[in-house]
Every structure is written in C-alpha cells, then in structure tokens.
Design a protein around this motif. Structure first.
Motif, short mmCIF file in Angstrom:
data_model
loop_
_atom_site.label_atom_id
_atom_site.label_comp_id
_atom_site.label_asym_id
_atom_site.label_seq_id
_atom_site.Cartn_x
_atom_site.Cartn_y
_atom_site.Cartn_z
N ASP A 107 -6.13 -0.26 -12.99
CA ASP A 107 -4.65 0.76 -12.71
C ASP A 107 -5.26 2.02 -12.32
N ARG A 108 -4.07 3.88 -12.53
CA ARG A 108 -4.43 4.15 -12.02
C ARG A 108 -5.63 5.40 -12.27
N GLY A 109 -6.23 4.88 -12.84
CA GLY A 109 -7.65 5.70 -13.41
C GLY A 109 -8.43 5.36 -12.04
N ALA A 110 -8.56 3.16 -12.01
CA ALA A 110 -8.95 3.48 -10.74
C ALA A 110 -8.45 3.93 -9.15
N VAL A 132 -6.42 -2.74 -9.45
CA VAL A 132 -5.52 -2.77 -8.60
C VAL A 132 -6.30 -2.62 -6.91
N LEU A 133 -5.31 -2.60 -6.31
CA LEU A 133 -5.19 -2.50 -4.45
C LEU A 133 -5.04 -0.86 -4.30
N PRO A 134 -6.42 -0.17 -2.98
CA PRO A 134 -5.91 0.52 -2.60
C PRO A 134 -4.88 1.23 -3.31
N THR A 135 -4.07 2.43 -2.77
CA THR A 135 -2.77 3.31 -2.33
C THR A 135 -2.60 2.36 -1.37
N LEU A 136 -2.75 2.28 -0.42
CA LEU A 136 -2.43 2.20 1.46
C LEU A 136 -1.68 0.53 1.64
N ASP A 137 -3.15 0.12 0.48
CA ASP A 137 -2.42 -1.47 0.77
C ASP A 137 -1.70 -1.64 -0.14
N MET A 138 -1.49 -0.78 -1.11
CA MET A 138 -0.28 -1.84 -2.21
C MET A 138 0.59 -1.29 -1.47
#
Length: 293
Positions: A107-110, A132-138
């Motif tokens: 999650d956030r740690g990822a 989790v997905l990378p932030t941009l993809d999320m």
C-alpha cells in the motif's frame, strides 16, 4: 503496552533532520526492509517478518508520519513526498550498516518502495510491491463510478484544513472503515492489533493526510518525469495483488510491465491486507523473489 513483533528488538534511528524512525529488527543474513501500508504500522508484517528472520536480517520501520516514528509538519509540500520518505529508508539501511538491501512494501509503503527503487537503484537489490499501482497509473485509471472505492484519495487530496478536521472528528470510524471493508477475513487483524492501528492513526491525522496529499501532487510529478525519461525498475520485481484489476476495468499487470521489465505479477486470493490474511503466500513470493538474480 503497545503490541510488538515477538523476537524483534526495537530502536529509534535518526534518518533526517529532526526525524527518527521507530524500527523493529531481527535475524541475520542478507537484509530486507518491509514497509507497511495504511492505516497500519510495522505490525502488519508480524507473520512475514518472523518467518524471514530465520535467514535474513529483517528491518520493519514505521514510516515517517505513522506509528511511533516522528511526524514532521508539512511546510513546503515535500515532507511527505515519496522521494523524501524513500530517502528515509535509504538512510535507515545505511545507519544499520547495509549499503544494499531488498525492499518490500504494502500500500503506502509500496509507493515509498517504488520511489526508493527508482531514485536509488544502486541500493535496492530486489523489490516487492503488495496491492498497489504506481502513483501515476493509479490516478490515470480512477474514473467513473469505479473511482468511488478510492473516495479517501480525493478527500485527502484537498487543500489543508477540511480533510484534517473531518477525519479528526470521526477518526476511529474513518480508519476502522478501511480495516473492515478491505479485509476478507476479519480474524486476520485481532482486536489488540486493530486497537494499535486505530490509536496510531488517530494520533497521526495531519501526517497521514499530508502523505496522501503528496500523492495527488508532487508524487505524480516525480512519476511523470520518470516515465518521460524512460526510467524503469531494473532489479527483479514481484507484484502481488488481489483480484481487483479486472473489476475496475484495467489490466494491472500490463500497467506494471511498463515500469518493470523483470516483473513477476501474481494474484492472491484474499483481501487487501494480504500480509495478515495470506502470510504464507506473501512469504513464498518474497523468498522466490530473493532467489532471483
């Protein structure tokens, strides 16, 4: 007394100006750092960490802003950037005598782990990302009614003030909501662990919100710069996700493949908190990852 991981020693390790992390350490052998998610602390790794410590040095910190780690005030939008939080983890490993180490995050740690691997590839030997997905993809895939599952992302992305007030006013209900709806097996988070998560989150509302706010701003900028530059994760990478990609209308493995040429992507049959719901699956995946060259 707050719960601890049995057999682990605890210490506070300075990692930046006025920031020290609460860290649990045990075992010997090649090092691996385990980073927790929301709304949790390092305790989420208690089963996985105990197994890995049989033949690895296992390091489980509370992220800055979470648990018993320091919670600096956000002043310029960078205190909770994943780049800053990743630098904490590099400094932590160095302080404990490890120049290179494996890294797993949930999650956030990822998100912190991904940023650490992009910014410091010389330090990260192996990378595991859980659910989790990378932030941009999320942000790219969140749209329409399917985005309702991420209402908290939009709430905590708002300017300082209202999100903090709203969450403070109903902290246990807010954080408890995610512990309830994101798990398929409530018994996986026993009462004393749940209470520790709620207590820690209740005391960390401003920093938790700042962490999420950064993911709607500066973290996106950093991810986009890496994508534009063609930067990728060149170390062996394992991604574990519950079966939510198809339900939300996107191919999670395909999104991850663009970032990680050495990707192994596996679906795990459990809820979001897989290190607590399916620890044997997580241990196997991490051990398989560490065996890769």
């Amino acid at each position: 007394m707050a719960p601890t991981i049995p057999g682990f020693g605890y210490r506070r390790v300075p990692v930046a100006d006025d920031v020290a992390l609460n860290v649990a350490v045990a075992g010997s052998g090649s090092p691996i750092v385990l980073l927790h998610g929301f709304p949790q602390t390092h305790l989420m790794w208690r089963h996985v960490a105990a197994d890995l410590a049989a033949d690895h040095t296992v390091i489980c910190p509370d992220l800055r802003g979470y648990g018993a780690s320091d919670k600096p005030s956000e002043t310029d939008g960078t205190a909770y950037a994943k780049r800053t939080m990743a630098a904490d983890i590099i400094a932590l490993a160095h302080a404990l005598g490890h120049e290179r180490f494996a890294l797993a995050g949930h999650d956030r740690g990822a998100l912190v782990a991904i940023r650490a691997a992009l910014d410091h590839p010389e330090a990260i030997t192996h990378l595991a990302s859980l659910d989790v997905l990378p932030t941009l993809d999320m942000w790219d895939v969140m749209h329409g009614t399917g985005a309702a599952v991420g209402f908290h992302l939009y709430l905590m992305a708002q300017p300082p003030g209202l999100p903090e007030q709203m969450i403070h006013a109903t902290a246990d209900a807010f954080f408890g909501h995610f512990l309830d709806v994101w798990t398929n097996n409530p018994q996986a988070i026993p009462a004393e662990i749940r209470a520790a998560y709620l207590s820690a989150s209740r005391a960390a509302v401003p920093s938790i919100v700042a962490d999420y706010r950064a993911s709607a701003g500066i973290d996106v900028e950093h991810d986009r710069a890496d994508r534009d530059a063609g930067n990728q994760l060149r170390m062996p990478v394992t991604v574990l996700q519950q079966d939510w990609g198809a339900a939300l209308g996107f191919d999670a493995a395909a999104l991850w493949n663009a970032w990680a040429p050495g990707l192994r992507h596996t679906t795990v049959s459990c809820g979001h908190f897989m290190a607590e719901e399916a620890p044997a699956d997580v241990v196997k995946a991490i051990r398989d990852l560490l065996a890769r060259c």
